[in-house]
Scaffold this motif. Structure first.
Motif, PDB file in Angstrom:
ATOM      1  N   SER A 236      41.518  49.917  -4.498  1.00 33.46           N
ATOM      2  CA  SER A 236      41.356  50.471  -3.153  1.00 33.46           C
ATOM      3  C   SER A 236      42.151  51.758  -2.985  1.00 33.46           C
ATOM      4  O   SER A 236      41.674  52.729  -2.397  1.00 33.46           O
ATOM      5  CB  SER A 236      41.803  49.448  -2.096  1.00 33.46           C
ATOM      6  OG  SER A 236      41.036  48.288  -2.158  1.00 33.46           O
ATOM      7  N   SER A 237      43.377  51.765  -3.512  1.00 34.98           N
ATOM      8  CA  SER A 237      44.244  52.935  -3.375  1.00 34.98           C
ATOM      9  C   SER A 237      43.779  54.101  -4.236  1.00 34.98           C
ATOM     10  O   SER A 237      44.068  55.255  -3.925  1.00 34.98           O
ATOM     11  CB  SER A 237      45.687  52.562  -3.750  1.00 34.98           C
ATOM     12  OG  SER A 237      46.185  51.561  -2.887  1.00 34.98           O
TER      13      SER A 237
ATOM     14  N   ARG B 273      50.987  43.686  -7.366  1.00 33.57           N
ATOM     15  CA  ARG B 273      49.792  44.420  -6.982  1.00 33.57           C
ATOM     16  C   ARG B 273      48.559  43.680  -7.447  1.00 33.57           C
ATOM     17  O   ARG B 273      48.438  43.308  -8.611  1.00 33.57           O
ATOM     18  CB  ARG B 273      49.789  45.822  -7.640  1.00 33.57           C
ATOM     19  CG  ARG B 273      51.066  46.619  -7.404  1.00 33.57           C
ATOM     20  CD  ARG B 273      51.150  47.136  -5.993  1.00 33.57           C
ATOM     21  NE  ARG B 273      52.261  48.068  -5.845  1.00 33.57           N
ATOM     22  CZ  ARG B 273      52.646  48.585  -4.698  1.00 33.57           C
ATOM     23  NH1 ARG B 273      52.016  48.260  -3.599  1.00 33.57           N
ATOM     24  NH2 ARG B 273      53.667  49.420  -4.635  1.00 33.57           N
TER      25      ARG B 273
ATOM     26  N   ARG C 288      40.241  52.670   3.430  1.00 29.38           N
ATOM     27  CA  ARG C 288      39.359  53.660   2.806  1.00 29.38           C
ATOM     28  C   ARG C 288      38.003  52.995   2.579  1.00 29.38           C
ATOM     29  O   ARG C 288      37.931  51.798   2.279  1.00 29.38           O
ATOM     30  CB  ARG C 288      39.913  54.143   1.457  1.00 29.38           C
ATOM     31  CG  ARG C 288      41.281  54.800   1.526  1.00 29.38           C
ATOM     32  CD  ARG C 288      41.234  56.137   2.240  1.00 29.38           C
ATOM     33  NE  ARG C 288      42.523  56.818   2.184  1.00 29.38           N
ATOM     34  CZ  ARG C 288      43.477  56.698   3.103  1.00 29.38           C
ATOM     35  NH1 ARG C 288      43.291  55.914   4.143  1.00 29.38           N
ATOM     36  NH2 ARG C 288      44.606  57.350   2.970  1.00 29.38           N
TER      37      ARG C 288
ATOM     38  N   GLU D 187      40.472  62.031  -0.777  1.00 28.54           N
ATOM     39  CA  GLU D 187      41.818  61.668  -0.316  1.00 28.54           C
ATOM     40  C   GLU D 187      42.553  62.889   0.254  1.00 28.54           C
ATOM     41  O   GLU D 187      43.461  62.738   1.088  1.00 28.54           O
ATOM     42  CB  GLU D 187      42.627  61.053  -1.466  1.00 28.54           C
ATOM     43  CG  GLU D 187      43.943  60.429  -1.058  1.00 28.54           C
ATOM     44  CD  GLU D 187      43.807  59.253  -0.099  1.00 28.54           C
ATOM     45  OE1 GLU D 187      44.830  58.873   0.509  1.00 28.54           O
ATOM     46  OE2 GLU D 187      42.691  58.711   0.034  1.00 28.54           O
TER      47      GLU D 187
ATOM     48  N   GLU E 116      48.554  52.825   9.904  1.00 26.38           N
ATOM     49  CA  GLU E 116      48.949  51.926   8.827  1.00 26.38           C
ATOM     50  C   GLU E 116      50.301  51.239   9.001  1.00 26.38           C
ATOM     51  O   GLU E 116      50.798  50.614   8.085  1.00 26.38           O
ATOM     52  CB  GLU E 116      48.909  52.664   7.472  1.00 26.38           C
ATOM     53  CG  GLU E 116      49.290  54.133   7.507  1.00 26.38           C
ATOM     54  CD  GLU E 116      50.781  54.374   7.585  1.00 26.38           C
ATOM     55  OE1 GLU E 116      51.278  54.620   8.695  1.00 26.38           O
ATOM     56  OE2 GLU E 116      51.430  54.307   6.554  1.00 26.38           O
TER      57      GLU E 116
ATOM     58  N   LYS F  52      49.524  60.087  -2.548  1.00 16.51           N
ATOM     59  CA  LYS F  52      50.841  60.191  -1.918  1.00 16.51           C
ATOM     60  C   LYS F  52      51.963  60.055  -2.931  1.00 16.51           C
ATOM     61  O   LYS F  52      53.002  60.711  -2.828  1.00 16.51           O
ATOM     62  CB  LYS F  52      50.960  59.108  -0.839  1.00 16.51           C
ATOM     63  CG  LYS F  52      52.257  59.108  -0.067  1.00 16.51           C
ATOM     64  CD  LYS F  52      52.222  58.047   1.013  1.00 16.51           C
ATOM     65  CE  LYS F  52      53.512  58.006   1.798  1.00 16.51           C
ATOM     66  NZ  LYS F  52      53.453  57.017   2.896  1.00 16.51           N
TER      67      LYS F  52
ATOM     68  N   THR G  83      44.477  49.810   2.394  1.00 20.14           N
ATOM     69  CA  THR G  83      45.452  50.366   1.460  1.00 20.14           C
ATOM     70  C   THR G  83      46.756  50.582   2.220  1.00 20.14           C
ATOM     71  O   THR G  83      46.783  50.502   3.452  1.00 20.14           O
ATOM     72  CB  THR G  83      44.981  51.718   0.868  1.00 20.14           C
ATOM     73  OG1 THR G  83      45.261  52.776   1.813  1.00 20.14           O
ATOM     74  CG2 THR G  83      43.504  51.716   0.528  1.00 20.14           C
ATOM     75  N   PRO G  84      47.868  50.871   1.521  1.00 17.37           N
ATOM     76  CA  PRO G  84      49.127  51.149   2.228  1.00 17.37           C
ATOM     77  C   PRO G  84      49.051  52.368   3.138  1.00 17.37           C
ATOM     78  O   PRO G  84      49.903  52.543   4.005  1.00 17.37           O
ATOM     79  CB  PRO G  84      50.116  51.395   1.074  1.00 17.37           C
ATOM     80  CG  PRO G  84      49.538  50.679  -0.088  1.00 17.37           C
ATOM     81  CD  PRO G  84      48.066  50.823   0.066  1.00 17.37           C
ATOM     82  N   GLU G  85      48.034  53.218   2.959  1.00 23.75           N
ATOM     83  CA  GLU G  85      47.889  54.430   3.775  1.00 23.75           C
ATOM     84  C   GLU G  85      46.711  54.331   4.735  1.00 23.75           C
ATOM     85  O   GLU G  85      46.097  55.338   5.089  1.00 23.75           O
ATOM     86  CB  GLU G  85      47.705  55.658   2.863  1.00 23.75           C
ATOM     87  CG  GLU G  85      48.641  55.740   1.679  1.00 23.75           C
ATOM     88  CD  GLU G  85      50.104  55.628   2.066  1.00 23.75           C
ATOM     89  OE1 GLU G  85      50.461  56.157   3.137  1.00 23.75           O
ATOM     90  OE2 GLU G  85      50.882  55.010   1.329  1.00 23.75           O
TER      91      GLU G  85
ATOM     92  N   HIS H 134      43.804  45.771  -4.779  1.00 23.50           N
ATOM     93  CA  HIS H 134      44.738  46.660  -4.080  1.00 23.50           C
ATOM     94  C   HIS H 134      44.848  47.989  -4.822  1.00 23.50           C
ATOM     95  O   HIS H 134      44.815  49.063  -4.211  1.00 23.50           O
ATOM     96  CB  HIS H 134      46.103  45.984  -3.986  1.00 23.50           C
ATOM     97  CG  HIS H 134      47.133  46.792  -3.277  1.00 23.50           C
ATOM     98  ND1 HIS H 134      47.289  46.780  -1.912  1.00 23.50           N
ATOM     99  CD2 HIS H 134      48.057  47.667  -3.746  1.00 23.50           C
ATOM    100  CE1 HIS H 134      48.267  47.592  -1.572  1.00 23.50           C
ATOM    101  NE2 HIS H 134      48.753  48.141  -2.669  1.00 23.50           N
TER     102      HIS H 134
ATOM    103  N   SER I  12      47.879  56.462  -6.204  1.00 24.58           N
ATOM    104  CA  SER I  12      47.671  56.992  -4.860  1.00 24.58           C
ATOM    105  C   SER I  12      48.137  58.432  -4.829  1.00 24.58           C
ATOM    106  O   SER I  12      49.172  58.771  -5.415  1.00 24.58           O
ATOM    107  CB  SER I  12      48.458  56.156  -3.844  1.00 24.58           C
ATOM    108  OG  SER I  12      48.544  56.811  -2.604  1.00 24.58           O
TER     109      SER I  12
END
Length: 542
Positions: free
Chosen positions: A250-251, A243, A402, A119, A30, A303, A397-399, A247, A301
């Motif tokens: 998705s997260s 955002r 998915r 996740e 990522e 995280k 996604t930022p990670e 987005h 998320s």
């Protein structure tokens, strides 16, 4: 140790062993991971390359003890994150076993957690500095719970030590502190709270651990001013970040799954009805943990919400108990797990360079009416939505990406591994081509670290950061080996990016354009004649 817990620990090891053999890809996922590795490949020289982020200082410090080779750094980073994920999963089970009776139902619930919340698997498949911070924070919570159960000083000492160690690995882990107070109220949910004692425990626990945490941050190369500035920047970033709805969805999809949401809702009902109503202490228990997110903002998320995981799973197990009481709720719950794992939702669209399922497109049909817009909500045009026994739609996604359900096919069917192996292979082909053919150029939308790491791996080293040449309006970085120099171009900051790329590509030939945004790839193909779609992230101008 309860013998039934051995079944859970055995299951967790088998699951993660299978993931390690079948799913792990030793490639960049990522971008943040490549940036961290690049900093170390440049000799940790701040004049040449900045680290990804100050708030990962503990992880960077850990990597400083690893041999300064891309393969070694990447291997260690991914493996330590993956191993941390296994230990986190086991610690969650152990912590919950301190609260609930360990029986068959409890062990089944623990084994279902990764399938209820996929996740929990995805966050372990790439370099993830949050994992190490969360691991030590969980250890701290476990010893804190033991302390407020038996009030042995050694348990408080271990709790202080472990949360202090957690802080350098992810500075934002300080949002975990309210959870300790939250569980103090939960432990005494049916008793009168001794607020004086709570204040004393909280003050000692926070001040000593936070002071040690700042000392450890200092050892990793930063000071208290860096800490304060980073926390303020993070708060402003969350407030000002734009955002899109897609987005956010998705997260959230692989975390707030339908079966997980069902469990939490049923858990709240169980808390209210089965445990003699909602006492003040139970309300405070639920509320205190979310206070940081009322101040800093909420992003769906795992995280960013690790501090809420213990509370979520507590509610989830209560919900699991309630669901098992009724045949209809059991049917809905277990059917929903099977559905999200085996049936993917696919989306057909010509406004993105990925899809219908969990893959990036190898050819692209261009919509001539495509309009360039930064917000994906405004530019996406969906042609068809359908179900398939396959990995679902590829959602960035930022990670990392998915799937839109169909998790079994992505995780256990090699779609995850194959996707990143293919991306890495494509990037390597481009690097090999520009090394072999000196007349070819490469320009990136941003100074992406993927290509830079591969150039260093080929023996080309940078001796300066990116430089802006105002005469020819080039923003570039040179990579040098014993014989040759390769100039890696990027779009300068402060320009209208789409117009800059359009002008640059039209003026030049034998040029690769690399962007990890579908928006720029499609726009450039439309606006620049003689360009060829190479893959989802690359086009080439003859």
């Amino acid at each position: 140790m309860n013998k039934k817990m051995l079944y859970f620990y055995g299951f967790s090891i088998v699951l993660f062993l299978f993931l390690y053999i079948n799913t792990i890809s030793y490639n960049y996922i990522e971008g943040d991971d490549a940036c961290s590795i690049l900093y170390h490949l440049c000799g940790r020289n701040l004049d040449i390359q900045q680290p990804y982020a100050e708030y990962n200082s503990g992880f960077d410090y850990l990597l400083s003890f690893v041999e300064n080779k891309e393969s070694e750094l990447l291997f260690f980073s991914i493996n330590i994150s993956f191993l941390s994920g296994l230990i986190i999963y086991q610690l969650i089970g152990y912590f919950l076993s301190l609260i609930f009776e360990v029986n068959n139902k409890f062990v089944i619930f623990l084994c279902l957690i990764p399938f209820i919340i996929p996740e929990f698997i995805f966050i372990n498949l790439f370099m993830n500095t949050t994992n190490l911070g969360f691991l030590f924070a969980l250890l701290s919570l476990i010893f804190y719970w033991k302390y407020i159960t038996n009030y042995k000083s050694k348990h408080l000492l271990f709790s202080i030590l472990f949360i202090a160690i957690a802080i350098p690995f992810r500075w934002s882990i300080i949002i975990f502190y309210p959870i300790f107070i939250s569980f103090y109220f939960f432990k005494n949910r049916d008793n009168t709270i001794n607020y004086r004692k709570l204040f004393q425990i909280t003050t000692i626990h926070f001040l000593i651990s936070f002071a040690i945490g700042l000392l450890l941050i200092n050892i990793t190369g930063y000071n208290i001013n860096d800490f304060i500035n980073t926390m303020l920047w993070g708060n402003n970033y969350m407030e000002n970040a734009q955002r899109s709805k897609l987005h956010l969805i998705s997260s959230a999809m692989s975390f707030f799954t339908f079966p997980f949401v069902i469990l939490v809702i049923f858990g709240l009902l169980y808390l209210k009805k089965q445990i003699i109503g909602l006492t003040v202490n139970k309300i405070i228990f639920l509320f205190i943990g979310i206070i940081p997110f009322l101040i800093l903002g909420f992003f769906p998320s795992l995280k960013y919400l690790v501090s809420l995981i213990p509370i979520f799973l507590l509610l989830a197990f209560w919900g699991f108990n309630l669901i098992l009481l009724y045949k209809w709720s059991r049917y809905i719950f277990f059917s929903s797990i099977l559905s999200i794992w085996f049936i993917g939702i696919k989306i057909s669209t010509d406004s993105l360079t990925f899809g219908d399922g969990f893959y990036q497109k190898e050819s692209l049909k261009i919509d001539k009416n495509y309009k360039f817009k930064y917000n994906v909500d405004e530019r996406i045009r969906i042609d068809k939505i359908y179900l398939d026994f396959d990995g679902g739609f590829y959602m960035p996604t930022p990670e990392g990406p998915r799937p839109l359900f169909g998790y079994f096919h992505v995780i256990f069917g090699n779609l995850w591994k194959n996707n990143f192996d293919r991306i890495s292979k494509n990037e390597s082909k481009i690097v090999d081509d520009i090394i072999k053919n000196k007349d070819k150029k490469i320009i990136q939308l941003k100074p992406h670290e993927f290509i830079q790491c591969k150039l260093i791996n080929k023996g080309f080293l940078p001796n300066k950061p990116f430089i802006y040449n105002s005469k020819n309006k080039e923003y570039y970085r040179e990579f040098i080996n014993k014989k040759d120099t390769i100039r890696l171009l990027s779009v300068p900051y402060g320009v209208e990016k789409e117009k800059f790329i359009e002008e640059f590509i039209n003026k030049n030939t034998k040029t690769y354009f690399v962007s990890y945004s579908s928006n720029f790839i499609i726009y450039t193909l439309l606006k620049c004649p003689n360009t060829t779609f190479i893959n989802a992230n690359t086009i080439y101008k003859n």
